[in-house]
Design an enzyme around this catalytic site. Structure first.
Site, PDB file in Angstrom:
ATOM      1  N   LYS A 186       0.847  -1.203   0.000  1.00  6.59           N
ATOM      2  CA  LYS A 186       0.000   0.000   0.000  1.00  6.59           C
ATOM      3  C   LYS A 186       0.880   1.249   0.000  1.00  6.59           C
ATOM      4  O   LYS A 186       1.836   1.329   0.786  1.00  6.59           O
ATOM      5  CB  LYS A 186      -0.887   0.041   1.249  1.00  6.59           C
ATOM      6  CG  LYS A 186      -2.141  -0.791   1.127  1.00  6.59           C
ATOM      7  CD  LYS A 186      -2.872  -0.858   2.448  1.00  6.59           C
ATOM      8  CE  LYS A 186      -3.885   0.240   2.618  1.00  6.59           C
ATOM      9  NZ  LYS A 186      -4.706   0.025   3.843  1.00  6.59           N
TER      10      LYS A 186
HETATM   11  O1  G3P Z   1      -7.236   0.613   5.962  1.00  7.05           O
HETATM   12  C1  G3P Z   1      -7.738   1.792   5.440  1.00  7.05           C
HETATM   13  C2  G3P Z   1      -9.143   2.150   5.857  1.00  7.05           C
HETATM   14  O2  G3P Z   1     -10.019   1.095   5.697  1.00  7.05           O
HETATM   15  C3  G3P Z   1      -9.247   2.921   7.148  1.00  7.05           C
HETATM   16  O3  G3P Z   1     -10.544   2.976   7.653  1.00  7.05           O
HETATM   17  O4  G3P Z   1     -12.052   3.350   9.557  1.00  7.05           O
HETATM   18  O5  G3P Z   1      -9.706   4.237   9.667  1.00  7.05           O
HETATM   19  O6  G3P Z   1     -11.405   5.283   8.156  1.00  7.05           O
HETATM   20  P1  G3P Z   1     -10.938   4.021   8.829  1.00  7.05           P
END
Ligand code: G3P
Length: 223
Positions: free
Chosen positions: A83
């Site tokens: 990533k």
């Molecule tokens: O891994 C990236 C993403 O899914 C992060 O999600 O919940 O931290 O906005 P969040």
């Protein structure tokens, strides 16, 4: 649509894997930091459980450092996806890594132009962050819809990975929008299984079955 679990918890990944519906894992620096252990050790444990893509994010900000870090992470296991953040340096690194055959995922994508650039750089995945867009009053799903439409029109092979998912409805809408993958927290995937009528219906089936068994036993005793 594939379902990835968005966690670095080995316990959660082991559980989700046992359900038979898990296609891969996404981690990020925040999630790995939350485990409080050596990240390499955690990723090794995850790769021993999951054969689908396991996403590991770089933590450097210059393209040459990202390439070095990404190539190193990719050598840990054949299913590692690297990533990289949606910045100029990140896309430079995506181009170099994907030319070398390393699968990449452009993360922190918040707009359709960003999704277009990720595809042009050769990313295997792009991750629009639905929840974080919704949090600031935007329509996160619209980025997924338009990215899917543009990739189809031009034949880009980049897969749209709907990320930052907050609830089951996001998963359903991502599937309807044509997302190739949705990555969701463990608790949200668990919610997908649940419906009160399933529980009520199952209780009734089990209860009726028990009553029949009792009646049969009583009839047998009378013979
Ligand atoms: O891994 C990236 C993403 O899914 C992060 O999600 O919940 O931290 O906005 P969040």
């Amino acid at each position: 649509m594939k379902i990835f679990v968005d966690t670095a918890s080995v316990k959660e990944i082991r559980d989700a894997q046992s359900w038979g519906i898990l296609d891969g894992v996404t981690t990020n620096p925040t999630l790995l930091a939350g485990e409080g252990q050596d990240p390499r050790r955690v990723v090794d444990q995850i790769c021993a459980i999951v054969s689908g893509p396991v996403n590991v994010e770089v933590t450097t900000l210059a393209a040459d450092e990202m390439v070095k870090e990404g190539a190193e992470a990719a050598s840990w296991a054949p299913n590692i996806v690297v990533k990289l953040p949606m910045i100029k340096e990140g896309l430079k690194a995506v181009k170099v890594l994907s030319d070398r055959g390393v699968r990449t995922n452009v993360t922190l994508c918040f707009s359709v132009p960003q999704a277009l650039l990720a595809a042009k750089a050769g990313a295997a995945y792009v991750s629009p962050f639905l929840g974080r867009l919704d949090d600031i009053g935007h329509d996160g799903m619209e980025v997924v819809r338009q990215a899917v439409e543009i990739y189809r029109t031009y034949g880009y092979t980049t897969q749209v990975l709907a990320a930052s998912i907050r609830h089951p409805r996001h998963i359903v809408e991502a599937a309807r929008a044509g997302a190739h993958v949705a990555t969701a927290p463990f608790a949200v995937i668990e919610q997908l299984f649940k419906h009160p009528l399933t529980d009520i219906g199952l209780d009734r089936f089990m209860d009726d079955w028990r009553k029949l068994q009792k009646a049969l036993e009583a009839a047998q005793a009378r013979v």
